[in-house]
Scaffold this motif. Structure first.
Motif, PDB file in Angstrom:
ATOM      1  N   SER A  87      36.554  19.515  -3.169  1.00  0.00           N
ATOM      2  CA  SER A  87      37.807  18.765  -3.255  1.00  0.00           C
ATOM      3  C   SER A  87      38.664  19.283  -4.407  1.00  0.00           C
ATOM      4  CB  SER A  87      37.536  17.274  -3.396  1.00  0.00           C
ATOM      5  OG  SER A  87      36.705  17.057  -4.506  1.00  0.00           O
ATOM      6  N   THR A  88      38.043  19.981  -5.382  1.00  0.00           N
ATOM      7  CA  THR A  88      38.845  20.509  -6.480  1.00  0.00           C
ATOM      8  C   THR A  88      39.189  21.992  -6.287  1.00  0.00           C
ATOM      9  OG1 THR A  88      36.839  21.055  -7.685  1.00  0.00           O
ATOM     10  CG2 THR A  88      37.836  18.932  -8.160  1.00  0.00           C
ATOM     11  N   PHE A  90      41.304  23.797  -4.401  1.00  0.00           N
ATOM     12  CA  PHE A  90      42.700  24.211  -4.475  1.00  0.00           C
ATOM     13  C   PHE A  90      43.552  23.222  -5.265  1.00  0.00           C
ATOM     14  CE2 PHE A  90      41.251  25.965  -0.330  1.00  0.00           C
ATOM     15  CZ  PHE A  90      41.398  27.299  -0.643  1.00  0.00           C
ATOM     16  N   ALA A  91      42.929  22.098  -5.674  1.00  0.00           N
ATOM     17  CA  ALA A  91      43.724  20.992  -6.225  1.00  0.00           C
ATOM     18  C   ALA A  91      44.560  21.419  -7.432  1.00  0.00           C
ATOM     19  CB  ALA A  91      42.825  19.822  -6.571  1.00  0.00           C
ATOM     20  N   TYR A  94      47.332  23.722  -6.603  1.00  0.00           N
ATOM     21  CA  TYR A  94      48.369  23.013  -5.864  1.00  0.00           C
ATOM     22  C   TYR A  94      49.264  22.253  -6.828  1.00  0.00           C
ATOM     23  CZ  TYR A  94      50.280  19.657  -2.480  1.00  0.00           C
ATOM     24  OH  TYR A  94      51.107  18.892  -1.707  1.00  0.00           O
ATOM     25  N   GLU A  95      48.633  21.596  -7.823  1.00  0.00           N
ATOM     26  CA  GLU A  95      49.408  20.762  -8.735  1.00  0.00           C
ATOM     27  C   GLU A  95      50.286  21.575  -9.682  1.00  0.00           C
ATOM     28  OE1 GLU A  95      46.288  18.442 -10.355  1.00  0.00           O
ATOM     29  OE2 GLU A  95      46.059  17.394  -8.433  1.00  0.00           O
ATOM     30  N   ALA A 168      39.398  21.458   2.668  1.00  0.00           N
ATOM     31  CA  ALA A 168      40.008  21.277   1.354  1.00  0.00           C
ATOM     32  C   ALA A 168      41.490  21.616   1.418  1.00  0.00           C
ATOM     33  CB  ALA A 168      39.307  22.152   0.323  1.00  0.00           C
ATOM     34  N   ALA A 169      41.826  22.675   2.158  1.00  0.00           N
ATOM     35  CA  ALA A 169      43.233  23.074   2.262  1.00  0.00           C
ATOM     36  C   ALA A 169      44.027  22.037   3.051  1.00  0.00           C
ATOM     37  CB  ALA A 169      43.345  24.443   2.931  1.00  0.00           C
ATOM     38  N   LEU A 172      44.925  18.730   0.959  1.00  0.00           N
ATOM     39  CA  LEU A 172      45.602  18.885  -0.331  1.00  0.00           C
ATOM     40  C   LEU A 172      46.705  17.855  -0.509  1.00  0.00           C
ATOM     41  CD1 LEU A 172      46.234  22.616  -1.129  1.00  0.00           C
ATOM     42  CD2 LEU A 172      44.989  20.927  -2.431  1.00  0.00           C
ATOM     43  N   GLY A 177      42.118  11.943  -0.456  1.00  0.00           N
ATOM     44  CA  GLY A 177      41.745  13.282  -0.009  1.00  0.00           C
ATOM     45  C   GLY A 177      40.246  13.560  -0.033  1.00  0.00           C
ATOM     46  N   LEU A 235      46.699  26.269   4.251  1.00  0.00           N
ATOM     47  CA  LEU A 235      47.402  26.229   2.965  1.00  0.00           C
ATOM     48  C   LEU A 235      48.909  26.319   3.168  1.00  0.00           C
ATOM     49  CD1 LEU A 235      45.146  28.455   0.686  1.00  0.00           C
ATOM     50  CD2 LEU A 235      45.500  26.001   0.536  1.00  0.00           C
ATOM     51  N   SER A 238      50.085  23.080   4.098  1.00  0.00           N
ATOM     52  CA  SER A 238      50.027  22.075   3.035  1.00  0.00           C
ATOM     53  C   SER A 238      51.067  22.276   1.939  1.00  0.00           C
ATOM     54  CB  SER A 238      48.635  22.058   2.409  1.00  0.00           C
ATOM     55  OG  SER A 238      47.721  21.532   3.328  1.00  0.00           O
TER      56      SER A 238
END
Lengths: 240, 267, 206
Positions: A87-88, A90-91, A94-95, A168-169, A172, A177, A235, A238
């Protein structure tokens, strides 16, 4: 590596850097980042250890029962640990906007993703596999069975990272999530679980495990080819 | 070429909306009539099974539900692929509209399977390859629906869930064969579902009628869902405004019917 | 030449703009104007290929950017609201990675010098989490120093920068334009570059 991306690269990155540079860039970057915030890696490992430790407490300390359950228990715990760490994946990119830059980088996105996933596997899959002998001994597995367990984990955990990265992607920046991710990817993990823990069980029962291992290998090859492509499509969806 | 223009014509929400509206009552009617006939034949006409007595009659619901749920997943993934590859909005909506129906059929399939299993093998649930895969199919449906509803932006929601449906569809056979192998490795069950020996021709016919009834139901419900989604997504388009205006005038019968079914969608 | 053809963008049920066409040629600066929520960021993201317009297309030369993909990405440098730098990495590491991601290999020395040029002397080796908002922005902007991209797409690049940094960035943009580059930017700050006649204005409100 996926064939189409290789072909694209011939045309697109003729200058200085090739596909491998793109792959290594993400790999090295993610490993460096993980070294700077080591707690993330250890959290996953401790989750793995604690989850396995809970089973004897739940089902009782009979060694015979634990020994039969051991491959399944360790594999399920590895599955959950790997999923939690996904869960982390791409997080943070992304942020902070790095993911956008990755999407519009002059490299095929799937190669960058593959680099990230290789780092993810080194940071979760490999430590899980290296720790598993300890847990195997706790649950009374024989030394030989433990060897098989380590091999299946080394073959199976990259598949978990690869398949899980699609989920995961997709999740996001979506509310809830993490839980959603487990709903999406756990059913897809089933084949790996079956053949991973099945190999150890079969070995303990004196059955030849070549079939199990070749199938795990086949899953690995297929997911290396297709999962990064699917993940890069996800991705792009997202970051919109 | 005329063919492609035909598809292009119906891929526009504006033309599809009234077309779907005309189809819905027909499909719904067919579904009701066939269900009544099928249930009549199934419960009163067909003979009891020589081994299972009357309890087998649940297969008239169970088997068509199972078929439909698997078929709908594949159709859903197909529409999702069309939507994602050629960027056809309507195809993505179609995939989304089918999911709840597919999940419902899967649930009915599991439920009736459990009810049937109790008298047949003396237990509600066995870890049989088919049942297990089938349970996983329900999870895949749930994942699809959950992802779709968790994302606020409708465009991203339909694209993301479309990709998930495709990935799921590729995995279903892999999951099935893994589970099957896992199952043979562990103790195989002596009575597997589906090995029902001789089937009376009337039984087969009844089953087929029920399958068609479920088909018609699935199409009707999916079209209703699509219609309401079209209205929701295109609410700023001029044709929707015109449609709603003219239906308020109650000038044309066609529009009244459309408005009614639009209300039905929301209910 | 970057060309927008009949772009239409919707967010939710809201049409932000439609039938928007313009071209951006070598040496040209476009200042994108519009009130909050008028779709400036969306338009820039469409030009980058990050966001699909509801209608219309973006052309690079004669080809659609969706067909060019990586080839097009080599020609653009996008600078968004987010800095795209990692808090745990130092300024030098961040700059080297972001340049490498744009296919430019920087030596340690080059990275160091450019950060100094951006006014970050003595802070190059600090993890960027210890830097202020404006300093982080400078680290992020430093990659424009080496950018080989023809089109710069800059979303509010002057935000959080002090006067000296604003001047520095304006100098960079001017130099890029003189070298035949093209720039499209948004800003709600009036800077010398966007005043006067140097920049062509596109207003999304009208």
């Amino acid at each position: 590596m996926a064939e189409p991306t290789k072909h694209e690269s011939m045309k697109l990155c003729p200058k200085k850097l090739g596909l491998f540079t793109a792959f290594r860039l993400m790999l090295v970057r993610d490993l460096t980042l993980a070294m700077r915030r080591r707690t993330d890696v250890f959290t996953t490992l401790f989750f793995f250890i604690i989850a396995v430790t809970l089973f004897p407490l739940g089902v009782g300390p009979e060694m015979e029962l634990l020994r039969t359950m051991a491959p399944g228990v360790i594999w399920v715990a590895a599955l959950l640990a790997s999923m939690l760490s996904l869960s982390t994946l791409f997080a943070s990119d992304y942020e902070d906007g790095t993911l956008e830059q990755m999407v519009i980088a002059p490299y095929p996105l799937s190669v960058l993703v593959l680099g990230k996933l290789f780092a993810h596997w080194i940071l979760t899959g490999v430590p899980l596999a290296l720790l598993s002998p300890l847990l195997g001994m706790q649950l009374g597995l024989s030394t030989d069975a433990i060897q098989v367990l380590v091999i299946t984990l080394l073959l199976g955990t990259p598949v978990l990272s690869l398949i899980g990265s699609i989920g995961a992607a997709l999740t996001l920046g979506v509310r809830g999530g993490g839980v959603l991710l487990s709903l999406l990817v756990l059913p897809l993990f089933v084949p790996v679980l079956i053949f991973g823990s099945g190999a150890v069980e079969a070995f303990s029962a004196g059955i030849n495990i070549d079939g199990h291992l070749s199938l795990l290998g086949a899953f690995l090859i297929v997911s290396i080819v297709f999962a990064p492509l699917a993940t890069s499509v996800a991705l792009r969806i997202s970051v919109e | 070429m005329a063919n492609s223009r035909f598809w292009l014509y119906f891929s526009s929400p504006k033309t599809f909306y009234p077309f779907a509206g005309k189809l819905v009552p027909w499909c719904a009617g067919v579904a009701v009539v066939l269900t009544v006939i099928g249930l009549y034949l199934g419960l009163l006409v067909t003979p009891p099974d020589y081994r299972m007595g009357n309890s087998y009659r649940i297969i008239y619901i169970h088997v068509p539900a199972v078929w439909m749920s698997m078929l709908i997943y594949m159709v859903m993934a197909g529409w999702a692929a069309v939507g994602l590859i050629w960027n056809v909005k309507l195809a993505e909506m179609m995939a989304g509209a089918l999911a709840p129906t597919g999940a419902m059929f899967t649930f009915i399939g599991l439920w009736t399977g459990a009810l049937w299993g109790q008298p047949t093998w003396g237990t509600y649930w066995v870890w049989d390859a088919r049942l297990t895969t089938y349970l996983l199919l329900l999870f895949l449906y749930m994942g699809f629906i959950a992802l779709r509803s968790a994302i606020d932006d409708p465009r991203r929601a339909s694209k993301a869930s479309a990709l998930l449906a495709i990935v799921g569809a590729i995995n279903v056979p892999i999951i099935y064969f893994s589970v099957k192998w896992w199952n043979t490795l562990h103790q195989p069950f002596t009575v597997a579902p589906g090995q029902e020996s001789k089937i009376d021709p009337t039984m087969l016919w009844t089953m087929l009628i029920m399958v068609f009834a479920f088909w018609a139901y699935a199409i009707a419900v999916a079209l209703l869902r699509i219609r309401s989604e079209i209205l929701e997504r295109e609410k700023n388009a001029s044709w929707v405004a015109e449609l709603l205006d003219s239906s308020q005038d109650t000038s044309s019968e066609d529009n009244i019917a459309q408005e009614k079914s639009a209300q039905g969608d929301r209910a | 030449m970057l060309e927008a053809r009949n772009l239409e963008c919707t967010r939710g049920d809201h049409v932000l703009f439609n039938n928007l066409s313009f071209t951006l040629s070598a040496g040209e600066l476009v200042h994108l104007r519009g009130s909050n929520g008028s779709g400036k960021t969306s338009l820039l993201r469409i030009l980058c290929g990050l966001f699909m317009p509801t209608n219309g297309e973006v052309m690079w030369g004669k080809e659609n950017i969706n067909d060019l993909r990586e080839e097009y990405y080599q020609e653009i440098s996008y600078f968004g609201h987010l800095n795209a730098i990692k808090d745990e990495l130092t300024g030098i590491e961040n700059l080297k990675i972001s340049s490498k991601l744009a296919d430019i290999e920087l030596s340690e020395q080059q990275a160091l010098e450019s950060l100094e040029k951006m006014g970050l002397y003595g802070r190059e080796d600090l993890p960027t989490k210890f830097l202020s908002q404006g300093q982080k922005r400078r680290v992020a902007l430093a990659r424009l120093l080496f950018s080989e991209a023809k089109a710069w797409i800059l979303d509010e690049p002057f935000t959080a920068l002090d006067v000296a940094a604003v001047d520095l960035l304006q100098g960079l943009i001017t130099k890029h334009l003189e070298n035949g580059g093209m720039v499209i930017l948004t800003t709600h700050q009036d800077v010398a570059l966007t005043l006067g006649n140097k920049a062509r204005q596109i207003n999304l409100d009208s």
